[in-house]
Design a protein around this motif. Structure first.
Motif, PDB file in Angstrom:
ATOM      1  N   UNK A 194       0.852  -1.186   0.000  1.00 17.76           N
ATOM      2  CA  UNK A 194       0.000   0.000   0.000  1.00 17.76           C
ATOM      3  C   UNK A 194       0.892   1.241   0.000  1.00 17.76           C
ATOM      4  N   UNK A 195       0.404   2.306  -0.597  1.00 20.80           N
ATOM      5  CA  UNK A 195       1.131   3.590  -0.600  1.00 20.80           C
ATOM      6  C   UNK A 195       2.580   3.412  -1.045  1.00 20.80           C
ATOM      7  N   UNK A 211       0.421  -2.288  -9.081  1.00 26.64           N
ATOM      8  CA  UNK A 211       0.696  -3.261  -8.025  1.00 26.64           C
ATOM      9  C   UNK A 211      -0.339  -3.143  -6.912  1.00 26.64           C
ATOM     10  N   UNK A 212      -0.630  -1.914  -6.486  1.00 25.13           N
ATOM     11  CA  UNK A 212      -1.627  -1.708  -5.431  1.00 25.13           C
ATOM     12  C   UNK A 212      -2.996  -2.211  -5.862  1.00 25.13           C
ATOM     13  N   UNK A 221      -8.795   1.345 -15.611  1.00 31.71           N
ATOM     14  CA  UNK A 221      -8.474  -0.076 -15.496  1.00 31.71           C
ATOM     15  C   UNK A 221      -7.771  -0.446 -14.197  1.00 31.71           C
ATOM     16  N   UNK A 222      -7.228   0.529 -13.487  1.00 34.25           N
ATOM     17  CA  UNK A 222      -6.537   0.244 -12.226  1.00 34.25           C
ATOM     18  C   UNK A 222      -6.707   1.419 -11.279  1.00 34.25           C
ATOM     19  N   UNK A 223      -6.943   1.116 -10.000  1.00 34.86           N
ATOM     20  CA  UNK A 223      -7.016   2.139  -8.963  1.00 34.86           C
ATOM     21  C   UNK A 223      -6.114   1.740  -7.808  1.00 34.86           C
ATOM     22  N   UNK A 224      -5.168   2.614  -7.464  1.00 32.60           N
ATOM     23  CA  UNK A 224      -4.310   2.379  -6.315  1.00 32.60           C
ATOM     24  C   UNK A 224      -4.769   3.199  -5.134  1.00 32.60           C
ATOM     25  N   UNK A 225      -3.826   3.575  -4.282  1.00 28.76           N
ATOM     26  CA  UNK A 225      -4.175   4.365  -3.102  1.00 28.76           C
ATOM     27  C   UNK A 225      -4.103   5.862  -3.365  1.00 28.76           C
TER      28      UNK A 225
END
Length: 254
Positions: free
Chosen positions: A13-14, A25-26, A184-188
């Motif tokens: 995370x982060x 990756x997240x 298509x991708x969501x992280x922090x």
């Protein structure tokens, strides 16, 4: 040394380092436990080191790798050379070392972010969301997705929405998608916008701008910074929308 990481490890995370790779990756870590098989590794200086100096994600035969400091690069490149079976996405530090050792330059993509101070308004149009298959259809029609890639694109777009890390939108004329985009991708901290396509006969009407801003608005509602990754000939389009270069990644073909 490289050690395996569990998908629910807080160290996924982060993440520091290159923002697009951190986001991917997240996002993958958030989606594990849903029947999806991803593998994660962290690069460490020694057995007692608990803070990764880099991370590697593997999904199928594809690899995503980001080094957070130069010291992690040699061992990570050695690992990638041993593990590579398909294509890879590398951060600048790893791409430079990879080229030195193998002579492969790969395809360089600009990573661009839309700063919070850039304001925009959505044009009046009939936006259709949850249209994953139509997004893939539009991209195939303009050659952004090949026939061989089409089925995987449909599956990935549907899965991203089901896993709540994705969003799809199209603008349609007479029941046919003429412009499309997706998250298509969501992280922090960031979210990636991709699959942006407009049929040639509909270009020049601001449709591409509209679907990109629609996805950017969806991300901002989640307090995420919109990101895109594009080849050199697309940079001017995103720059006109307010996106700014923040880094680069390199694609190495398998």
């Amino acid at each position: 040394m490289l050690r395996g990481l569990s998908y629910d490890d807080r160290r996924l995370r982060d993440l520091p380092g290159e923002p697009l790779l951190a986001t991917m990756v997240e996002s993958a870590a958030r989606c594990c436990g849903m029947g999806l098989l991803y593998e994660f590794w962290g690069a460490y200086e020694g057995r007692r080191d608990r803070t990764p100096k880099g991370v590697i994600l593997q999904k199928g035969h594809a690899l995503w790798a980001s080094a957070f400091c130069p010291e992690a690069v040699p061992e990570m490149v050695d690992f990638l050379r041993w593990r590579q079976e398909g294509w890879m996405m590398l951060c600048p530090l790893l791409a430079e070392r990879w080229q030195e050792e193998t002579g492969e330059t790969g395809l360089s993509l600009a990573v661009m972010a839309l700063p919070a101070e850039v304001e925009f308004s959505l044009s009046k149009a009939e936006y259709r969301t949850h249209t994953a298959t139509a997004v893939a259809d539009c991209n195939r029609a303009v050659g952004e997705v090949s026939p061989a890639q089409y089925e995987a694109a449909v599956v990935n777009l549907h899965l991203a929405e089901r896993r709540r890390v994705g969003h799809t939108v199209t603008l349609q004329v007479e029941g046919r998608a003429v412009s499309a985009a997706a998250v298509t991708d969501c992280g922090t901290r960031y979210g990636q916008i991709s699959y942006v396509a407009t049929l040639p006969e509909q270009e020049g009407r601001g449709l591409g701008r509209a679907v990109v801003y629609h996805c950017a608005g969806w991300l901002r509602e989640k307090n995420l910074i919109p990101l895109v990754a594009c080849e050199a000939h697309r940079e001017s389009f995103y720059a006109e929308l307010g996106f700014r270069n923040v880094s680069r990644v390199t694609i190495i073909a398998g």
